[in-house]
Design a protein around this motif. Structure first.
Motif, short mmCIF file in Angstrom:
data_model
loop_
_atom_site.label_atom_id
_atom_site.label_comp_id
_atom_site.label_asym_id
_atom_site.label_seq_id
_atom_site.Cartn_x
_atom_site.Cartn_y
_atom_site.Cartn_z
N MET A 1 45.00 19.40 32.64
CA MET A 1 46.43 19.82 33.87
C MET A 1 47.62 17.97 33.62
O MET A 1 46.87 16.94 33.34
N GLU A 2 48.30 18.60 33.16
CA GLU A 2 50.06 18.00 33.24
C GLU A 2 50.67 17.56 34.67
O GLU A 2 50.45 18.67 35.34
N ILE A 3 51.33 16.56 34.81
CA ILE A 3 52.12 16.58 36.09
C ILE A 3 53.27 15.76 35.74
O ILE A 3 53.26 15.05 35.04
N ILE A 4 54.58 16.20 36.32
CA ILE A 4 55.55 16.43 36.38
C ILE A 4 55.84 15.57 37.60
O ILE A 4 56.15 15.87 38.05
N HIS A 5 56.76 14.20 37.59
CA HIS A 5 56.99 13.33 38.93
C HIS A 5 58.62 13.62 38.34
O HIS A 5 58.94 13.24 37.45
N LEU A 6 58.81 13.71 40.08
CA LEU A 6 60.61 14.52 39.69
C LEU A 6 61.65 13.09 39.58
O LEU A 6 60.93 12.38 40.06
N ARG A 7 62.80 13.43 39.26
CA ARG A 7 63.24 12.38 39.06
C ARG A 7 64.62 12.68 39.90
O ARG A 7 65.58 12.22 40.52
N GLU A 8 64.56 13.78 40.11
CA GLU A 8 65.63 14.20 40.87
C GLU A 8 65.02 15.42 42.03
O GLU A 8 64.53 15.58 42.24
N GLU A 9 66.08 16.26 42.54
CA GLU A 9 65.39 16.75 43.43
C GLU A 9 64.35 18.38 42.88
O GLU A 9 63.03 18.71 43.66
N PHE A 10 64.85 18.98 42.11
CA PHE A 10 64.02 19.61 41.29
C PHE A 10 63.98 19.48 39.76
O PHE A 10 65.00 18.79 38.82
N ILE A 11 63.06 20.66 39.32
CA ILE A 11 63.26 20.50 37.48
C ILE A 11 63.29 21.91 37.22
O ILE A 11 62.62 22.75 37.77
N LYS A 12 64.19 22.39 36.15
CA LYS A 12 64.23 24.24 35.97
C LYS A 12 62.43 24.53 35.34
O LYS A 12 62.02 23.36 34.19
N LEU A 13 62.20 25.40 35.73
CA LEU A 13 60.95 26.22 35.07
C LEU A 13 61.66 25.64 33.31
O LEU A 13 60.13 25.87 32.82
N GLY A 14 61.57 26.27 32.66
CA GLY A 14 62.05 25.93 31.18
C GLY A 14 61.65 24.87 30.34
O GLY A 14 61.60 24.51 30.12
N GLN A 15 62.65 24.00 31.29
CA GLN A 15 62.54 22.52 31.05
C GLN A 15 60.99 21.38 31.54
O GLN A 15 60.65 20.86 30.31
N ALA A 16 60.74 21.64 32.60
CA ALA A 16 59.29 21.57 33.07
C ALA A 16 58.44 21.93 31.88
O ALA A 16 57.16 21.59 31.42
N LEU A 17 58.44 23.44 31.03
CA LEU A 17 57.93 23.64 29.31
C LEU A 17 57.36 23.09 28.38
O LEU A 17 56.77 22.23 27.73
N LYS A 18 58.92 22.58 28.25
CA LYS A 18 58.91 22.06 27.30
C LYS A 18 58.52 20.32 27.54
O LYS A 18 58.71 19.88 26.68
N ALA A 19 59.09 19.55 28.40
CA ALA A 19 59.20 18.66 29.41
C ALA A 19 57.14 18.30 28.87
O ALA A 19 56.82 17.18 28.83
N CYS A 20 56.32 19.41 28.95
CA CYS A 20 54.35 18.83 28.81
C CYS A 20 54.22 19.12 27.32
O CYS A 20 53.43 19.58 27.29
N GLY A 21 55.01 19.69 26.54
CA GLY A 21 55.05 19.97 24.90
C GLY A 21 54.05 21.12 25.71
O GLY A 21 53.53 21.74 24.22
N LEU A 22 54.46 22.06 26.01
CA LEU A 22 53.60 23.14 26.08
C LEU A 22 54.92 24.69 25.49
O LEU A 22 54.06 25.56 24.74
N VAL A 23 55.72 24.17 25.25
CA VAL A 23 56.70 25.55 23.92
C VAL A 23 57.76 24.39 23.04
O VAL A 23 57.69 23.03 23.81
N ASP A 24 57.91 24.73 21.85
CA ASP A 24 58.72 23.46 20.88
C ASP A 24 60.08 23.49 21.42
O ASP A 24 61.37 22.81 20.49
N SER A 25 60.30 24.77 22.21
CA SER A 25 62.41 25.16 22.40
C SER A 25 62.72 25.94 23.77
O SER A 25 61.57 25.94 24.43
N GLY A 26 63.49 25.45 23.85
CA GLY A 26 64.29 25.77 25.03
C GLY A 26 64.23 28.19 24.65
O GLY A 26 64.20 28.87 25.49
N THR A 27 64.02 28.09 23.73
CA THR A 27 64.46 29.63 23.59
C THR A 27 63.06 30.45 23.00
O THR A 27 62.89 31.32 23.84
#
Length: 69
Positions: A1-27
Motif C-alpha cells: 500500500m502506498e500513501i500520498i501525503h497531500l501538500r495542497e487541497e487535492f491531487i489529480k488521479l493521473g498525478q497520483a498514479l505517477k507519484a507512486c510509480g504505478l505508471v511511467d507517464s501521463g499518457t
C-alpha cells in the motif's frame, strides 16, 4: 500500500498514479484510467483529472493508494 501525503487541497488521479510509480507517464495513466482499470473508493473512475482528497483510496493493478493530509 502506498500513501500520498497531500501538500495542497487535492491531487489529480493521473498525478497520483505517477507519484507512486504505478505508471511511467501521463499518457499511460490516461490510457489505464480511460480503459476502466482504475477504481476510486471502490468504483471505476474514467476521468484522469478526478480530484483526490484526504481519505480517498485508489486501486490499480493490485495496488492500493491512500490519500492522507
Amino acid at each position: 500500500m502506498e500513501i500520498i501525503h497531500l501538500r495542497e487541497e487535492f491531487i489529480k488521479l493521473g498525478q497520483a498514479l505517477k507519484a507512486c510509480g504505478l505508471v511511467d507517464s501521463g499518457t499511460f495513466a490516461k490510457e489505464v484510467i480511460q480503459d476502466g482499470l482504475v477504481k476510486v473508493n471502490g468504483e471505476i473512475e474514467t476521468r484522469r483529472g478526478r480530484k483526490l482528497y484526504e481519505n480517498d483510496e485508489v486501486q490499480f493493478d493490485g495496488n492500493t493508494i491512500q490519500i492522507k493530509k
